[in-house]
Design a protein around this motif. Structure first.
Motif, PDB file in Angstrom:
ATOM      1  N   LEU A  92       0.851  -1.179   0.000  1.00 22.62           N
ATOM      2  CA  LEU A  92       0.000   0.000   0.000  1.00 22.62           C
ATOM      3  C   LEU A  92       0.893   1.236   0.000  1.00 22.62           C
ATOM      4  N   ASN A  93       0.329   2.378  -0.339  1.00 18.62           N
ATOM      5  CA  ASN A  93       1.081   3.615  -0.175  1.00 18.62           C
ATOM      6  C   ASN A  93       1.343   3.843   1.309  1.00 18.62           C
TER       7      ASN A  93
ATOM      8  N   ASP B  26       1.220   6.201   3.394  1.00 23.30           N
ATOM      9  CA  ASP B  26       0.313   6.975   4.250  1.00 23.30           C
ATOM     10  C   ASP B  26      -1.029   6.280   4.487  1.00 23.30           C
ATOM     11  N   SER B  27      -1.211   5.080   3.947  1.00 19.65           N
ATOM     12  CA  SER B  27      -2.486   4.377   4.099  1.00 19.65           C
ATOM     13  C   SER B  27      -2.613   3.765   5.494  1.00 19.65           C
ATOM     14  N   ASN B  28      -3.816   3.851   6.060  1.00 22.62           N
ATOM     15  CA  ASN B  28      -4.116   3.216   7.346  1.00 22.62           C
ATOM     16  C   ASN B  28      -5.047   2.017   7.178  1.00 22.62           C
ATOM     17  N   LEU B  29      -5.241   1.582   5.948  1.00 22.18           N
ATOM     18  CA  LEU B  29      -6.171   0.490   5.667  1.00 22.18           C
ATOM     19  C   LEU B  29      -5.559  -0.866   6.001  1.00 22.18           C
TER      20      LEU B  29
ATOM     21  N   GLU C 235     -12.868  -1.679  -1.014  1.00 21.36           N
ATOM     22  CA  GLU C 235     -11.709  -0.999  -1.593  1.00 21.36           C
ATOM     23  C   GLU C 235     -11.177  -1.721  -2.836  1.00 21.36           C
TER      24      GLU C 235
ATOM     25  N   LYS D 127      -2.643   5.900  -7.335  1.00 21.07           N
ATOM     26  CA  LYS D 127      -3.738   5.759  -6.371  1.00 21.07           C
ATOM     27  C   LYS D 127      -5.058   5.403  -7.053  1.00 21.07           C
TER      28      LYS D 127
ATOM     29  N   LYS E  20      -6.159   0.794  -3.971  1.00 22.31           N
ATOM     30  CA  LYS E  20      -5.684   1.026  -2.607  1.00 22.31           C
ATOM     31  C   LYS E  20      -4.564   0.078  -2.199  1.00 22.31           C
ATOM     32  N   ALA E  21      -4.449  -1.062  -2.898  1.00 26.93           N
ATOM     33  CA  ALA E  21      -3.405  -2.023  -2.543  1.00 26.93           C
ATOM     34  C   ALA E  21      -3.183  -2.980  -3.707  1.00 26.93           C
TER      35      ALA E  21
ATOM     36  N   TYR F 168       6.308   2.692   0.363  1.00 28.50           N
ATOM     37  CA  TYR F 168       5.206   1.749   0.536  1.00 28.50           C
ATOM     38  C   TYR F 168       5.265   1.076   1.905  1.00 28.50           C
TER      39      TYR F 168
END
Length: 237
Positions: free
Chosen positions: A116-117, A119-122, A133, A171, A174-175, A197
């Motif tokens: 994931l990027n 900054d992602s919290n997923l 997503e 983007k 999301k993943a 990442y």
């Protein structure tokens, strides 16, 4: 005297048949994909890589002649299904592949990771993510089947790592679900900062070699012998 001569002939024929029963009177046709560090084309035109070297050592020890050729992954598998090739590697088990081929003892470790990027919290392993997503995965992989079977929202199935990473960077998804060694090799070769990442473990899925059921029917001794020899050369410790 004639009886002794007849027995000698029968013994020789029996020995010859026993020998030929554990031999292949042609070259094995083996398919794979461009998938460093497991298998990739060398400057010489030969196929190299850590999984390839295991396969070569095993077949050489078994005195089997073979030819390994790189194809797009979906085609590499279809050729075995359609009887155009005898085996493909390196692959993890799935039901579809096992309908027309048999997986050897696994001999190469593999882990599936979500990338994931940063900054992602997923959490891609969560039910909430799964239902809402968009994700992407390489075409023809077992990971694609896993996502489909588990009802993930698949928004892209590119045929190469370059396109997959570009989707993540843009983007659009999301993943991505990938083999971590493969994508990290791609990052290194293309001077991409892996720190952009984050990665989250999905599954542990070791790899082996799939042999067509037709090939194994014709050479019933083969799989047991391959599995015995591959144990000595396995990268799984």
């Amino acid at each position: 005297m004639k009886n002794y001569a007849l027995l000698a002939v029968l013994w020789i024929c029996g020995f010859s048949n026993a020998f030929s029963a554990e031999g292949i009177n042609r070259k094995m046709i083996i398919t794979t994909q461009e998938w460093a560090p497991y298998h990739f084309k060398l400057p010489s035109g030969e196929v190299g890589g850590e999984a390839t070297e295991v396969v070569k050592r095993v077949l050489d020890e078994m005195n089997i002649k073979y030819e390994i050729t790189i194809y797009p992954w979906a085609r590499a598998q279809a050729m075995v299904k359609d009887g155009e090739a005898d085996a493909f590697f390196a692959a993890s088990w799935n039901e579809e592949r096992s309908s027309y081929a048999v997986l050897s003892k696994v001999f190469v470790p593999q882990k599936w990771y979500w990338f994931l990027n940063k900054d992602s919290n997923l959490d891609p392993n969560s039910r909430e993510f799964q239902k809402s997503e968009p994700v992407a995965v390489l075409l023809g992989t077992n990971m694609q089947k896993y996502l489909r079977d588990n009802n993930y929202i698949i928004s892209g199935t590119p045929g190469d790592m370059d396109a997959l990473v570009k989707m993540l960077d843009a983007k659009r998804i999301k993943a991505v679900l990938v083999n971590d060694k493969v994508i990290e090799e791609y990052f290194a070769n293309n001077k991409i900062d892996a720190g952009k990442y984050k990665k989250i473990l999905c599954r542990d899925m070791p790899l082996g070699m799939y042999f067509s059921k037709k090939f194994l029917h014709e050479h019933k001794w083969f799989l047991d012998k391959f599995n015995n020899v591959v144990t000595k050369h396995s990268l799984i410790k």
